[in-house]
Scaffold this active site. Structure first.
Site, mmCIF file in Angstrom:
data_model
loop_
_atom_site.group_PDB
_atom_site.id
_atom_site.type_symbol
_atom_site.label_atom_id
_atom_site.label_comp_id
_atom_site.label_asym_id
_atom_site.label_seq_id
_atom_site.Cartn_x
_atom_site.Cartn_y
_atom_site.Cartn_z
ATOM 1 N N LYS A 171 5.632 19.449 14.188
ATOM 2 C CA LYS A 171 6.394 20.388 15.182
ATOM 3 C C LYS A 171 4.039 20.117 16.116
ATOM 4 C CE LYS A 171 10.282 22.143 13.685
ATOM 5 N NZ LYS A 171 10.196 21.711 11.854
ATOM 6 N N PHE A 172 3.345 20.183 14.600
ATOM 7 C CA PHE A 172 2.375 19.808 15.565
ATOM 8 C C PHE A 172 1.930 21.126 15.539
ATOM 9 C CE2 PHE A 172 4.497 16.605 17.753
ATOM 10 C CZ PHE A 172 4.651 15.626 16.563
ATOM 11 N N CYS A 173 1.607 22.197 15.038
ATOM 12 C CA CYS A 173 1.525 23.997 15.188
ATOM 13 C C CYS A 173 1.707 24.218 16.265
ATOM 14 C CB CYS A 173 -0.153 23.995 14.601
ATOM 15 S SG CYS A 173 -0.285 23.664 12.906
ATOM 16 N N ALA A 174 2.622 24.238 16.800
ATOM 17 C CA ALA A 174 3.773 24.352 18.026
ATOM 18 C C ALA A 174 4.750 24.394 17.832
ATOM 19 C CB ALA A 174 2.768 23.171 19.362
ATOM 20 N N HIS A 226 -0.443 26.930 18.107
ATOM 21 C CA HIS A 226 -0.157 28.576 17.248
ATOM 22 C C HIS A 226 -2.108 28.815 17.634
ATOM 23 C CE1 HIS A 226 3.182 27.721 15.019
ATOM 24 N NE2 HIS A 226 3.393 27.478 15.971
#
Length: 403
Positions: free
Chosen positions: A351-354, A115
């Site tokens: 979601k690992f900032c993705a 992100h």
């Protein structure tokens, strides 16, 4: 190998026992290297505000701060005239760059980005996840060819979800062929591989200290000075100005222009110390050890029925020490919590900032931060990771998958 702080950390597990902590969450934040801690401790007795101070402590701290800028610039292989602006992290650096784009700039970015690189742009062309590296280059080529005016291609160097390395040299060539520039999110690359901005012909790179064994709140944006020197200051305040009267005259130096206020001096010193420590260790040694542990980890996961590693470009594509996976019949949060509470293992879940990328890998059309069904588990390694950490994770996952 430099030592990390916390290597002897003991954590509680069910039953009240204490066990050595197996930190497999380096991709979120890496532990502090002992040389980094020592550099900060050495700077603290003379700590003072930098620039414009006549006192000895201010002069010494200013010298250390500007030496840190030189060290980090050299670590990244920057060109002599490249600007280096100290930021809080990669997200801060990318937002600074977004504020510095010339009017009318079109940004081209893949949906596979973190992100930090996906969200700052007001006018972006978003590209679908490419099926193979050559497809990434073709898609970027077509998108940039359709742009009329200034353009910026934004891409990661190493995925924070899968660890896979992206063809940034080829993408840089395509960008420049169309008169565009390229900005690279190197947050997950620089802890694992040498970066040479000049050799790769990159226009901008950004990375974070907290992923580079320097968790003191500093990052960096490095790159061509012209857009940065012409942009409105990222922050308006002392240090960014040449004169304040009826009108404000801003500094023409892009580094001063975008570093208003008292900067994070200790963060910059820590970041430079981490760069020095990795360079002194040598990339051959670091990469060889990481690849040995990564192969052990991936082979172990492959041998567990019901565990699936996530990958965009297949199991043989080069990658850094990051692996994401799912366990059949278990949510990512359940897996991560059980690994922690019963085995003393720290991993990341979510979601690992993705979000768009993880949804693509899982084949799930929806899912936000609070949706556990569209999430994965991520294990990541670095300096201080051991065979015992990897083997403990594999043994725990075997028991969990079989239950």
């Amino acid at each position: 190998m430099p030592a990390v702080l916390g290597a002897d950390l003991q954590v509680p597990v069910k039953g009240g026992r204490l066990v050595p902590y197996a930190n497999l969450d380096y991709a979120a934040s890496a532990p502090c290297l002992e040389p980094v801690n020592a550099a900060v401790a050495a700077a603290l007795p003379a700590y003072s505000s930098v620039h414009r101070g006549a006192g000895y402590a201010s002069q010494l701290t200013t010298a250390r701060y500007e030496q840190a800028r030189h060290t980090v610039r050299a670590f990244a292989g920057a060109r002599p005239d490249d600007a280096l602006i100290f930021t809080r992290n990669t997200t801060d650096a990318m937002n600074l760059l977004a504020r510095s784009l010339p009017d009318g700039t079109t940004v081209v970015v893949f949906d596979t980005e973190h992100h930090a690189s996906l969200l700052p742009w007001s006018d972006a062309v978003r590209l679908a996840p490419p099926a193979f590296p050559g497809e990434a280059i073709r898609a970027a080529d077509e998108a940039l060819a359709a742009v009329d005016g200034p353009a910026l291609l934004v891409v990661t160097a190493a995925s924070n979800v899968t660890g896979e390395l992206w063809p940034i040299a080829g993408l840089a060539h395509i960008a420049h062929r169309h008169g565009a520039r390229i900005a690279v999110d190197a947050a997950q690359l620089v802890p694992h591989r040498r970066l040479n901005l000049t050799a790769l012909d990159l226009d901008y790179v950004a990375f974070s200290g907290h992923k580079l064994y320097a968790p003191f709140g500093a990052g960096a944006l490095i790159g061509r000075p012209d857009w940065l020197a012409q942009a409105s200051p990222y922050l308006r305040g002392g240090g960014a100005v040449k004169a304040v009267a009826e009108t404000t005259e801003w500094s023409e130096d892009p580094e001063a222009r975008h570093e208003a206020g008292t900067p994070n001096v200790l963060g910059a010193i820590a970041l430079a110390a981490a760069c020095d420590a990795l360079s002194a260790t040598g990339w051959t040694v670091l990469v060889r050890e990481e690849e040995r542990l990564l192969a052990r980890l991936r082979a172990g996961l492959a041998g567990i029925e019901g565990v699936r590693e996530l990958s965009l470009w297949g199991p043989d594509h080069p990658r850094v020490g990051i692996v994401s996976f799912v366990v059949d019949g278990r949510s990512a949060r359940e897996v991560a919590e059980e690994l922690s509470s019963e085995h003393g293992i720290g991993v990341r879940d979510g979601k690992f900032c993705a979000h768009p990328f993880v949804r693509h890998l899982l084949g799930t059309p929806d899912g936000g931060c609070d949706d556990d069904t569209a999430s994965a588990v991520r294990a990541s390694i670095g300096i201080g990771s051991t065979e015992e950490h990897v083997d403990r994770l594999i043994a725990a996952l075997k028991r969990l998958a079989a239950s």
